[in-house]
Design an enzyme around this catalytic site. Sequence first.
Site, PDB file in Angstrom:
ATOM      1  CG  ASN A   9     -25.120  -5.042 -14.962  1.00  0.00           C
ATOM      2  OD1 ASN A   9     -25.582  -5.938 -14.250  1.00  0.00           O
ATOM      3  ND2 ASN A   9     -24.153  -5.246 -15.837  1.00  0.00           N
ATOM      4  CD1 TRP A  10     -28.522  -2.993  -9.624  1.00  0.00           C
ATOM      5  CD2 TRP A  10     -29.762  -4.400  -8.394  1.00  0.00           C
ATOM      6  NE1 TRP A  10     -29.643  -2.307  -9.200  1.00  0.00           N
ATOM      7  CE2 TRP A  10     -30.422  -3.148  -8.448  1.00  0.00           C
ATOM      8  CE3 TRP A  10     -30.371  -5.437  -7.680  1.00  0.00           C
ATOM      9  CZ2 TRP A  10     -31.651  -2.907  -7.824  1.00  0.00           C
ATOM     10  CZ3 TRP A  10     -31.588  -5.209  -7.047  1.00  0.00           C
ATOM     11  CH2 TRP A  10     -32.218  -3.953  -7.113  1.00  0.00           C
ATOM     12  CE  LYS A  11     -21.037  -4.728 -13.993  1.00  0.00           C
ATOM     13  NZ  LYS A  11     -19.683  -4.360 -14.388  1.00  0.00           N
ATOM     14  CG  HIS A  95     -21.991  -6.823 -19.358  1.00  0.00           C
ATOM     15  ND1 HIS A  95     -20.731  -7.029 -18.850  1.00  0.00           N
ATOM     16  CD2 HIS A  95     -22.398  -5.619 -18.902  1.00  0.00           C
ATOM     17  CE1 HIS A  95     -20.397  -5.986 -18.098  1.00  0.00           C
ATOM     18  NE2 HIS A  95     -21.378  -5.106 -18.127  1.00  0.00           N
ATOM     19  CD  GLU A  97     -18.670  -7.472 -15.844  1.00  0.00           C
ATOM     20  OE1 GLU A  97     -19.756  -7.860 -15.382  1.00  0.00           O
ATOM     21  OE2 GLU A  97     -18.183  -6.346 -15.604  1.00  0.00           O
ATOM     22  CD  GLU A 167     -21.582  -1.503 -20.148  1.00  0.00           C
ATOM     23  OE1 GLU A 167     -21.830  -0.852 -19.127  1.00  0.00           O
ATOM     24  OE2 GLU A 167     -21.561  -2.737 -20.176  1.00  0.00           O
ATOM     25  N   GLY A 173     -15.663  -0.664 -14.213  1.00  0.00           N
ATOM     26  CA  GLY A 173     -15.193  -0.999 -12.875  1.00  0.00           C
ATOM     27  C   GLY A 173     -13.806  -0.475 -12.557  1.00  0.00           C
ATOM     28  CB  SER A 208     -16.044   4.397 -14.468  1.00  0.00           C
ATOM     29  OG  SER A 208     -15.250   3.242 -14.250  1.00  0.00           O
ATOM     30  N   GLY A 229     -22.978   0.410 -13.430  1.00  0.00           N
ATOM     31  CA  GLY A 229     -22.679  -0.769 -12.630  1.00  0.00           C
ATOM     32  C   GLY A 229     -22.625  -0.420 -11.157  1.00  0.00           C
ATOM     33  N   GLY A 230     -21.412  -0.278 -10.625  1.00  0.00           N
ATOM     34  CA  GLY A 230     -21.214  -0.066  -9.188  1.00  0.00           C
ATOM     35  C   GLY A 230     -22.107   1.007  -8.573  1.00  0.00           C
TER      36      GLY A 230
HETATM   37  P1  13P Z   1     -19.251   0.179 -13.666  1.00  0.00           P
HETATM   38  O1  13P Z   1     -20.259   1.287 -13.691  1.00  0.00           O
HETATM   39  O2  13P Z   1     -19.119  -0.455 -12.298  1.00  0.00           O
HETATM   40  O3  13P Z   1     -17.962   0.567 -14.280  1.00  0.00           O
HETATM   41  O4  13P Z   1     -19.847  -1.017 -14.574  1.00  0.00           O
HETATM   42  C1  13P Z   1     -20.321  -0.717 -15.842  1.00  0.00           C
HETATM   43  C2  13P Z   1     -21.020  -1.885 -16.378  1.00  0.00           C
HETATM   44  O5  13P Z   1     -20.424  -2.907 -16.685  1.00  0.00           O
HETATM   45  C3  13P Z   1     -22.483  -1.803 -16.519  1.00  0.00           C
HETATM   46  O6  13P Z   1     -22.972  -2.855 -17.274  1.00  0.00           O
END
Ligand code: 13P
Length: 248
Positions: A9-11, A95, A97, A167, A173, A208, A229-230
């Site tokens: 997930n590149w956000k 998600h 967020e 998640e 994050g 994470s 994510g990251g």
């Molecule tokens: P991180 O891997 O950056 O913690 O993000 C997880 C995430 O929200 C994937 O959708």
Amino acid sequence: MTKPLVAGNWKMHGNANTAAELATHLALHDSAFVGVEVVIFPPAVHLDRVITAAASSMVSVGAQNMSQWASGAYTGEVSGEMLNDIGCDYVLVGHSERRALFAESNQVVAEKFKAAQQQGLTPILCVGESLQQHQQGQTVKVVTEQIAAVTDLVGTKSLCKGVIAYEPVWAIGTGEVASPEQAQAVHTEIRSQLGSQGANTRIIYGGSVNATNAGALFAQPDIDGGLVGGASLEANEFLKIAQLMVQG
Ligand code: 13P
């Protein structure tokens, strides 16, 4: 057994060039993850070029969000049909967020899940508890409610054709990954709620995940992959994570 799945997930990161470069790099190295399905979720505006860059590779592409409505006067929204039309296979729904920052309720998330399936996409339903809920021991209650909203609308059989991503919000994050045992316990609970129909449903973990901790998570029997994510913004780190799922 369905193939495990590792998703990136590149956000809201990157630009047109970095998106195409990252997708091209993964597509060129797709032989590294035979045995695992890899899906990347770029920002909506980069979907088209990422789909082009990943064409004829084993990398699939999905959207980070979609409208619950099929079409109409919904300024700024993108429908599942539009995503399907340009070549998306997957979509993230619910998600944390989106739930926290864009006020998406369990009901709206369920409607998005239903619309995604109706419009030919595989939804990845994201569930998970906040830090406060975690500390108050409400993890199972929260996750159960999030899942029940979807089963109430589409039924367990349809839910089981999608993917579920656990998640925990406190792990997203923050660098505070859930322990393999913690994540496994929630995945087992989710799978038991799905009943016999959920034996082959992919339940993936996010929060994470990186190349250092992924191996132990993926070794758990009910963790069928990761939502990253990251670490998915670094091509080689993401490839390493996908390979750990192959080995796990
Ligand atoms: P991180 O891997 O950056 O913690 O993000 C997880 C995430 O929200 C994937 O959708």
